[in-house]
Structure formats: structure tokens, C-alpha cells
Design a protein around this motif. Structure first.
Motif, PDB file in Angstrom:
ATOM      1  N   UNK A   1      23.308  34.604  31.995  1.00  0.00           N
ATOM      2  CA  UNK A   1      24.317  35.645  32.219  1.00  0.00           C
ATOM      3  C   UNK A   1      24.121  36.367  33.549  1.00  0.00           C
ATOM      4  N   UNK A   2      22.864  36.496  33.996  1.00  0.00           N
ATOM      5  CA  UNK A   2      22.660  37.170  35.285  1.00  0.00           C
ATOM      6  C   UNK A   2      23.213  36.335  36.430  1.00  0.00           C
ATOM      7  N   UNK A   3      22.866  35.051  36.470  1.00  0.00           N
ATOM      8  CA  UNK A   3      23.373  34.224  37.566  1.00  0.00           C
ATOM      9  C   UNK A   3      24.875  34.026  37.446  1.00  0.00           C
ATOM     10  N   UNK A   4      25.376  33.920  36.225  1.00  0.00           N
ATOM     11  CA  UNK A   4      26.820  33.770  36.066  1.00  0.00           C
ATOM     12  C   UNK A   4      27.546  35.008  36.596  1.00  0.00           C
ATOM     13  N   UNK A   5      27.003  36.186  36.323  1.00  0.00           N
ATOM     14  CA  UNK A   5      27.635  37.423  36.802  1.00  0.00           C
ATOM     15  C   UNK A   5      27.612  37.511  38.327  1.00  0.00           C
ATOM     16  N   UNK A   6      26.544  37.040  38.951  1.00  0.00           N
ATOM     17  CA  UNK A   6      26.416  37.112  40.413  1.00  0.00           C
ATOM     18  C   UNK A   6      27.123  35.969  41.123  1.00  0.00           C
ATOM     19  N   UNK A   7      26.961  34.768  40.608  1.00  0.00           N
ATOM     20  CA  UNK A   7      27.402  33.581  41.341  1.00  0.00           C
ATOM     21  C   UNK A   7      28.805  33.124  40.982  1.00  0.00           C
ATOM     22  N   UNK A   8      29.285  33.460  39.807  1.00  0.00           N
ATOM     23  CA  UNK A   8      30.637  33.033  39.457  1.00  0.00           C
ATOM     24  C   UNK A   8      31.679  33.607  40.420  1.00  0.00           C
ATOM     25  N   UNK A   9      31.610  34.901  40.757  1.00  0.00           N
ATOM     26  CA  UNK A   9      32.577  35.406  41.747  1.00  0.00           C
ATOM     27  C   UNK A   9      32.437  34.722  43.112  1.00  0.00           C
ATOM     28  N   UNK A  10      31.228  34.274  43.445  1.00  0.00           N
ATOM     29  CA  UNK A  10      31.015  33.613  44.731  1.00  0.00           C
ATOM     30  C   UNK A  10      31.502  32.175  44.720  1.00  0.00           C
ATOM     31  N   UNK A  11      31.489  31.513  43.562  1.00  0.00           N
ATOM     32  CA  UNK A  11      31.822  30.094  43.488  1.00  0.00           C
ATOM     33  C   UNK A  11      33.203  29.803  42.919  1.00  0.00           C
ATOM     34  N   UNK A  12      33.791  30.774  42.201  1.00  0.00           N
ATOM     35  CA  UNK A  12      35.041  30.480  41.481  1.00  0.00           C
ATOM     36  C   UNK A  12      36.209  30.124  42.400  1.00  0.00           C
ATOM     37  N   UNK A  13      36.191  30.576  43.616  1.00  0.00           N
ATOM     38  CA  UNK A  13      37.290  30.272  44.527  1.00  0.00           C
ATOM     39  C   UNK A  13      37.134  28.952  45.258  1.00  0.00           C
TER      40      UNK A  13
ATOM     41  N   UNK B   1      30.128  39.868  48.583  1.00  0.00           N
ATOM     42  CA  UNK B   1      31.024  39.244  49.567  1.00  0.00           C
ATOM     43  C   UNK B   1      30.248  38.371  50.552  1.00  0.00           C
ATOM     44  N   UNK B   2      29.073  38.832  50.942  1.00  0.00           N
ATOM     45  CA  UNK B   2      28.220  38.035  51.828  1.00  0.00           C
ATOM     46  C   UNK B   2      27.772  36.760  51.116  1.00  0.00           C
ATOM     47  N   UNK B   3      27.357  36.884  49.855  1.00  0.00           N
ATOM     48  CA  UNK B   3      26.939  35.711  49.092  1.00  0.00           C
ATOM     49  C   UNK B   3      28.086  34.712  48.975  1.00  0.00           C
ATOM     50  N   UNK B   4      29.289  35.197  48.698  1.00  0.00           N
ATOM     51  CA  UNK B   4      30.455  34.317  48.583  1.00  0.00           C
ATOM     52  C   UNK B   4      30.700  33.575  49.899  1.00  0.00           C
ATOM     53  N   UNK B   5      30.638  34.293  51.013  1.00  0.00           N
ATOM     54  CA  UNK B   5      30.883  33.662  52.316  1.00  0.00           C
ATOM     55  C   UNK B   5      29.816  32.615  52.631  1.00  0.00           C
TER      56      UNK B   5
END
Length: 176
Positions: A17-29, A159-163
Motif C-alpha cells: 500500500x505504501x508503494x502503491x500510494x506513492x508510485x501509482x500516481x507517478x505511473x498511472x499516466x 511531481x518530480x517522481x512522476x517526471x
């Protein structure tokens, strides 16, 4: 060929759940990915079999999982904290199966004291000559003002992680 699997490994003491909460917004797009957020053995709802004696056994278990979810397709690996340590072990054991490796706030062996911040300058002598390199694009992301290894970066700089992850996946696709 279906969507490329990306395994996202969490750190110690938490669950997927921790990685999903952090990384899902970064990877979902990012199109074309099948995101997999497993619980590490002994964490979350995943039991730890008595046969697990150390990190090497956990890496073996994760390699089996990676084979199961990826079939013949090369996969992406993302690891956070201790999950990055395990992802590095996976990539070291089977570099030909890893299309790309992202180590976010990695827990690395032998690193106990973090030196004062200083700018990083590229040099040709960086890296570990004792292990084969991961053939795919690799990203290493760490915070610069953390007393350990930058664990809060995914929470504080989404936002930085997503980029950075979007750029990494694009480099994987161009390489592959």
C-alpha cells in the motif's frame, strides 16, 4: 505482446500500500504498463515460508514472481528503500530479463553514514565492477537532505517522481 509488467517493490516494515500510494500516481499516466505491487514475503498478507533464510532467498522468490507475471517478456523493476536493494539483486541475477531498473531512495549494502551534501559530478569510474551491468536504462533517485537515504522523496515530491519515472520508461521503450 501485452502491456509490459512493472514490479514495484516496497521497503521494510510496510506493505504494497505504501508503494502503491506513492508510485501509482507517478505511473498511472504512462500507457503500456501493467503495474504489479506485491507484498514482500512476511509483510502485508504474504506469509514468509520457513525456507526463507535471508535476502538471497527473498530475491529467489521475487524472481519466481517476476517470471510468473511477465512470461517471456522483459519487465521493469522499481524498488523503494529495501525494495530497491532487492530489485538490484534481481537485476544482478538476471540482467537479461530486466528491461529497466529504477532505484528510488535505495537502501544499499555498507552505507551507514551519509556524507554532507555536495554536488554530484559525472565520472567514468562510477559503478560496481563486481556485478554485470543491467543492460536496460537505469534510474537512481534519492533525496539530498535526508539523514538516511531520502525515504520521504516519493511522498514529498510526487511531481518530480512522476517526471523522472516517465522519462525512465520512455528511455526503456526507446532502447528496446
Amino acid at each position: 505482446m501485452g502491456r509490459r509488467p512493472v514490479l514495484v517493490l516496497h521497503g521494510a516494515g510496510v506493505d504494497h500500500r505504501e508503494t502503491e500510494a506513492c508510485f501509482e500516481p507517478a505511473l498511472e499516466g504512462i500507457s503500456g504498463l501493467r503495474r504489479v505491487y506485491p507484498d514482500l514475503p512476511g509483510m502485508g498478507r504474504t506469509p514468509a515460508p520457513a525456507s526463507l533464510r535471508g535476502a538471497d532467498d527473498v530475491v529467489d522468490t521475487l524472481l519466481d514472481l517476476a517470471d510468473e507475471v511477465s512470461g517471456e517478456q522483459a519487465y521493469l523493476l522499481v524498488g523503494h528503500s529495501a525494495g530497491a536493494y532487492l530489485a538490484l539483486g534481481m537485476a544482478t541475477r538476471r540482467p537479461e530479463r530486466v528491461a529497466g531498473l529504477a532505484l528510488v531512495c535505495p537502501l544499499l549494502p555498507g552505507v551507514r553514514d551519509v556524507p554532507e551534501h555536495r554536488p554530484v559530478v559525472a565520472a567514468g569510474d562510477l559503478g560496481d565492477a563486481s556485478a554485470p551491468p543491467c543492460p536496460g536504462p537505469t534510474a537512481v533517485v534519492a533525496g539530498r537532505r535526508d539523514s538516511t537515504v531520502g525515504h520521504a522523496l516519493p511522498h514529498e515530491k510526487p511531481d518530480l517522481l512522476r517526471a523522472l519515472l516517465t522519462d525512465w520508461v520512455q528511455r526503456v521503450e526507446r532502447a528496446g
